[in-house]
Structures are given as C-alpha cells and as structure tokens.
Design an enzyme around this catalytic site. Structure first.
Site, PDB file in Angstrom:
ATOM      1  N   PRO A  19       0.824  -1.209   0.000  1.00 54.82           N
ATOM      2  CG  PRO A  19      -0.690  -1.516   1.746  1.00 54.82           C
ATOM      3  CD  PRO A  19       0.559  -2.071   1.169  1.00 54.82           C
ATOM      4  N   PRO A  50      54.327  -2.168  12.876  1.00 53.38           N
ATOM      5  CG  PRO A  50      53.066  -0.966  14.399  1.00 53.38           C
ATOM      6  CD  PRO A  50      53.025  -1.514  13.018  1.00 53.38           C
ATOM      7  CG  ASP A  87      64.513  -4.892   8.189  1.00 54.68           C
ATOM      8  OD1 ASP A  87      63.506  -4.911   8.909  1.00 54.68           O
ATOM      9  OD2 ASP A  87      64.634  -4.201   7.167  1.00 54.68           O
ATOM     10  CE  LYS A 122      68.961  -1.731   6.849  1.00 56.28           C
ATOM     11  NZ  LYS A 122      68.489  -1.439   5.538  1.00 56.28           N
ATOM     12  N   GLY A 136      60.080  -3.458   8.693  1.00 57.13           N
ATOM     13  CA  GLY A 136      59.288  -2.954   9.813  1.00 57.13           C
ATOM     14  C   GLY A 136      58.531  -1.696   9.409  1.00 57.13           C
ATOM     15  CG  MET A 192      66.161   5.012  13.566  1.00 56.71           C
ATOM     16  SD  MET A 192      66.943   4.909  11.950  1.00 56.71           S
ATOM     17  CE  MET A 192      65.872   5.934  10.967  1.00 56.71           C
TER      18      MET A 192
HETATM   19  N1  SAH Z   1      60.098   1.945   8.363  1.00 56.28           N
HETATM   20  C1  SAH Z   1      59.890   1.991   9.773  1.00 56.28           C
HETATM   21  C2  SAH Z   1      60.907   2.830  10.490  1.00 56.28           C
HETATM   22  C3  SAH Z   1      62.298   2.337  10.421  1.00 56.28           C
HETATM   23  S1  SAH Z   1      63.413   3.337  11.324  1.00 56.28           S
HETATM   24  C4  SAH Z   1      58.468   2.490  10.066  1.00 56.28           C
HETATM   25  O1  SAH Z   1      57.780   2.964   9.161  1.00 56.28           O
HETATM   26  O2  SAH Z   1      58.047   2.392  11.210  1.00 56.28           O
HETATM   27  C5  SAH Z   1      63.503   2.472  12.849  1.00 56.28           C
HETATM   28  C6  SAH Z   1      62.880   3.269  13.958  1.00 56.28           C
HETATM   29  O3  SAH Z   1      61.473   3.157  13.914  1.00 56.28           O
HETATM   30  C7  SAH Z   1      63.242   2.789  15.337  1.00 56.28           C
HETATM   31  O4  SAH Z   1      64.485   3.278  15.745  1.00 56.28           O
HETATM   32  C8  SAH Z   1      62.123   3.375  16.166  1.00 56.28           C
HETATM   33  O5  SAH Z   1      62.333   4.736  16.400  1.00 56.28           O
HETATM   34  C9  SAH Z   1      60.953   3.236  15.218  1.00 56.28           C
HETATM   35  N2  SAH Z   1      60.187   2.010  15.482  1.00 56.28           N
HETATM   36  C10 SAH Z   1      59.939   1.010  14.632  1.00 56.28           C
HETATM   37  N3  SAH Z   1      59.151   0.075  15.189  1.00 56.28           N
HETATM   38  C11 SAH Z   1      58.891   0.495  16.441  1.00 56.28           C
HETATM   39  C12 SAH Z   1      58.122  -0.018  17.526  1.00 56.28           C
HETATM   40  N4  SAH Z   1      57.466  -1.174  17.448  1.00 56.28           N
HETATM   41  N5  SAH Z   1      58.086   0.702  18.670  1.00 56.28           N
HETATM   42  C13 SAH Z   1      58.726   1.875  18.770  1.00 56.28           C
HETATM   43  N6  SAH Z   1      59.461   2.404  17.783  1.00 56.28           N
HETATM   44  C14 SAH Z   1      59.555   1.735  16.630  1.00 56.28           C
END
Ligand code: SAH
Length: 496
Positions: free
Chosen positions: A43, A227, A250, A272, A303, A385
């Site tokens: 309806p 991370p 790495d 490294k 990472g 870093m």
């Molecule tokens: N490509 C990576 C960074 C590489 S440089 C990214 O995008 O996260 C490496 C630095 O990343 C470390 O020295 C630290 O400062 C940071 N990092 C990476 N993983 C981390 C984590 N789980 N906790 C805290 N700092 C982290």
C-alpha cells in the site's frame, strides 16, 4: 544436507516482493542487482523504495497483496509485518511450485537467502539452514577478509583467455596445471595490485611460451610489516607472505609477524648494523635481484612502512633498473602504531594541527634538522631512531625556542606485548631514558598531545598476562610527574 544449494538466474525475470518497508528494500536491492524485473506490492513505500521507483528500477502496485500477484513469478519474497499474510503467501506459492522466501520465518520458506561474498563472477554463499545466521555472517566476514577484492577480476581475466588456453594445451591435465600456476602466481598478484593490463600481457606471454614457465621471471614485493602486532598487517601483506618462496626480513620485523609467512618459505635475516649500513644495503639490493632472476617470489619484509625511514625507495630504484617485477605494500608506520597504542593522538583540534616524522639519527656526531620548523607551535614531532641523539635533540629544540616543559613520550616496542610508555618533558627526556634503560626500538613523541596519554591510554598488555597473579606495578602510568599543569599553561600557549 538440510538444503540443496543452487544459484538462480533471475535476469529479466519477474520477482514479486510483498512489502514496502526497509526489510523489503534490502531484498529488492539483492534481486535487483541480480538483474530481476522487480514488482513490489504494498500500500505504501518507504523512502528507499520510493527512490528506486523514481529511478524506474521497480514496478509498484499500490495496494495489499492478492493471490493473483504471484502468477508468472520466478521468485516471491514476503517482507511485510503481517504473519497472516506471510502464511497465505507461503502456502499459495508452494501449491503452485513457485519458490518463496519469507523474511525471518524459515519454516515458511521454500528457499532461504544465504550470507554472501560477492566477487562476481565468483560468488560464495553460506547457509546455516536458518538456525545460526550470526555464525554464517561471521564465516562470511572471514571469507571476505581471505578472498582478495580482485578475485572477481581475476576470474574475468581467466574467462577472457579460456579459449586461448584450450587451444594451446590439448589435455585437461595440462590446462589445469597451467591455470593453477597462473592463478597463484605473479599474474594473480598483478591483478590484486590493480595492474590488470600488465596481468593480461603477462598471461598472453605465458600462453605463447609455456615451456619457458619453469624458469619464469620472479618478482619482489616490498612489504610493510607494521610496528609489530601481527594483527596490524594488511591483507595483501599476509597474502604475499603466504605465497613467498623466500622472505628477507630485518631487525624490526616481530617474531609474531614472521610466523605468519608460509611455513616452507626460506627466511633470511638481513638486519644491519649501523657501522656497515652501506655495504649491507648494497648486498641486500643485489640479493633481491639475484633471487628474482632465479624465478623466486621474494618478499622483502620491512618494519613499519617501507617508504618511511625504510630505504624502500633505494631498493625499488635498483629493482627498476634491473627490470625486475616488483610491488610495494604499505604498512602501519611506527608513529601511527605507537601513537595509537599509547593513546596519544598525533594531531588534535586543540593541541596539534600538524605532525612531522623526523629522524634524529646521528650523522657525524650531530643532529642536522630544520630547527625553526620543528619548534613551531601546534606541531607534533614523531622521532624515529632518536635514542642515541636524544640529548642533542632536546637541547637544540629548547635552544631554538621550544618550551623545555613541552611534554614528550617514549614508546618502546610499541604495539607489542612488551610495550612500555614513559612520559616526561623535553628537559627530562634524556634522564628518563637512562633511568628506565629504554632501548630501541623506541619512538619519541614531542608535543602537547602527549598530555592526552594519561586520559586516553587503553592498551595495557601486561594485564592480560599477569591478571591472574598478584597485582603488578603499573608501568604505563606516567612515571615522571607532569611538568606542566593541564589547563593554565595550555591555554596560554595555544593563545600565543
Ligand atoms: N620503516 C619503519 C621505520 C624504520 S626506522 C616504520 O615505518 O616504522 C627504525 C625506527 O622506527 C626505530 O628506531 C624506532 O624509532 C621506530 N620504530 C619502529 N618500530 C617500532 C616499535 N614497534 N616501537 C617503537 N618504535 C619503533
């Protein structure tokens, strides 16, 4: 088996939907997308169906249902709120042998609608025979996650080349082997990466020269592993990891992430040290090229995100020069992961309008950065870093005008069960690191947003582990007293 599954061809056929509300609209949506000629008897029509009517997508009969409506229908759907009407429709249809679906009343149905995953032309239908629809929907969610969105396009590509493959391989067995290799190999990867034209070219080449397939060219995927928490991987990262022949990873790639790579894949650590950075990077680049030339599917697992302080650009630069097939898969970068798991929003309407990702990696013993940009009001700094250069970093920021009381956080091993968060200020940060023996990987966050940690922290992994035992000292509460009082200072600063 409770139900016999079939897929119905409704294209151009009459489907009767009785009911004009929201539930009816959902059913109309489905049968319409299957190409049916939809007749709605009700309806009145709700907003959605009125819009469809206006677009000419349905036919509307504005009255209550009468038995004659079901004639010539391929399918009848009852979606009113009147159980009496539902029963009549069901009985009548079943007498005439017309398939009938009654919403939320399985006993009245001769056909039931499954939970669906649509990757047309691939379709996956899941049924719990109507007894546990929530379970069926959960299954669907899993399958949605596991089947790449490009699966349908892959099927389309296979269809286009089906005849060519038939012409090329005489036996069914040969054809099956060929397709298995194609549908799990680089051609499929190209489709998933949205590079359909290249996929088609490559498939055509493989059909032309199937004998060369034994040593077919390999490929490299530069994959962001996030991370640390494996749950933060992307679907694509996971899929590539599970199809890899070899994985080069790495230091920052967590064990939990690594465990998700294919069991038979070779795993090579290429972490490294700072001292021989350059040599090793060259070796990695050369290794990636060598392996791909051997025909391997190589995953270079990094990472975080490969393009954020990850030297990803250098790696693909060389691959490109060498003519190696590659792709880049983004990952959650440490700044995003650590900030989220520490309850520190990197931007915030009241506290920070921008965020800068910087590295305070010492080069020739000094940190060389664009200081005026870093001390600007309302900007958050995410420092990668940063541990070894922290004293200089903090001193220079203060020297260039950033308030010594600016809150700063250390997030060690962010997103992992071992995560530790410490909060202090620019002036106390170096001592905080020493006092708590903070170690890499640690992300440093500087800015007013750090203040929000106290209020917004939510990730307390140690509670999961220790809950059953005696209460433990909370490591996540700011160990350093907040150097700045919330309101007064903050208001003054934002005004200035
Ligand atoms: N490509 C990576 C960074 C590489 S440089 C990214 O995008 O996260 C490496 C630095 O990343 C470390 O020295 C630290 O400062 C940071 N990092 C990476 N993983 C981390 C984590 N789980 N906790 C805290 N700092 C982290």
């Amino acid at each position: 088996m409770d139900y016999y599954p079939v897929f119905m061809n409704l294209r151009g056929r009459r489907v009767l939907v009785v009911g004009g509300g929201e539930v009816a609209a959902r059913k109309v949506d489905l049968v319409h997308s299957a190409g049916a000629h939809v007749v709605v008897v009700a309806p009145w029509l709700g907003e959605e169906l009125r819009a469809r009517l206006a677009r000419g997508e349905i036919e509307h009969v504005a009255r209550r249902w009468v038995s004659g409506d079901v004639a010539n229908s391929a399918l009848v759907v009852a979606a009113t709120d009147d159980p009496g009407v539902h029963e009549c429709i069901s009985v009548y249809c079943q007498q005439l042998g017309i398939p009938v679906n009654v919403v939320d009343d399985t006993p009245l149905c001769s056909v039931i609608t499954p939970a669906m995953v649509d990757r047309s032309p691939i379709q996956i239908a899941i049924s719990s025979a109507g007894v546990a629809p929530v379970l069926a929907r959960r299954l669907r969610a899993w399958i949605e996650a596991a089947v790449p969105p490009g699966y349908g396009r892959l099927a389309g590509l296979a269809a286009r080349f089906r005849d060519a493959v038939k012409g090329r391989f005489a036996s069914v067995d040969e054809r099956r082997k060929f397709w298995e290799r194609i549908l799990e190999g680089p051609v499929a990867d190209l489709v998933y990466a949205g590079r359909d034209a290249e996929a088609a070219e490559r498939l055509a080449r493989e059909i032309d020269a199937p004998d060369a397939s034994g040593d077919a060219a390999g490929s490299v995927a530069l994959v962001g592993a996030g991370p640390g928490d494996p749950d933060l991987l992307t679907f694509r990262a996971l899929r590539l990891m599970q199809h890899a022949d070899i994985v080069l990873y790495d230091r920052l790639v967590s064990d939990a992430v690594l465990e998700l790579t294919r069991r038979d894949a070779e795993k090579v650590y290429v972490g490294k040290r700072r001292s021989n950075h350059h040599v090793t990077q060259d070796r990695i680049n050369a290794e990636l090229i060598r392996l791909a030339r051997e025909g391997k599917r190589v995953v270079r697992l990094k990472g975080g995100d490969p393009f954020i302080f990850g030297r990803g650009g250098e790696e693909i630069g060389e691959l490109m020069e060498a003519g190696i097939d590659f792709q880049v898969v983004p990952g959650i970068t440490a700044a995003a992961g650590c900030a989220a798991y520490a309850g520190i929003p990197l931007t915030h309407r009241d506290h920070a309008q921008s965020v800068q990702f910087i590295t305070a990696h010492l080069r020739d013993g000094s940190v060389d950065l664009d200081w005026p940009a870093l001390v600007r009001q309302g900007t958050t700094l995410a420092v990668y870093m940063g541990l070894s250069g922290v004293r200089e970093l903090c001193a220079r920021l203060i020297e260039h005008g950033r308030d010594a009381h600016t809150p700063a956080a250390l997030v060690q091993q962010g997103t992992l069960p071992e995560q530790r968060v410490f909060v202090g200020s620019l002036s106390s940060l170096p001592d905080l690191i020493e006092a708590h023996e903070v170690q890499a990987p640690t992300l440093i966050i500087v800015g007013d947003v750090v203040r929000l940690h106290r209020q917004l922290q939510w990730y307390r992994p140690e509670e999961k582990v220790e809950a059953a035992d005696a209460p433990v000292e909370p490591v996540h509460t700011p160990l350093d007293p907040m150097p700045v009082t919330e309101s007064a200072n903050h208001a003054g600063r934002m005004a200035g």
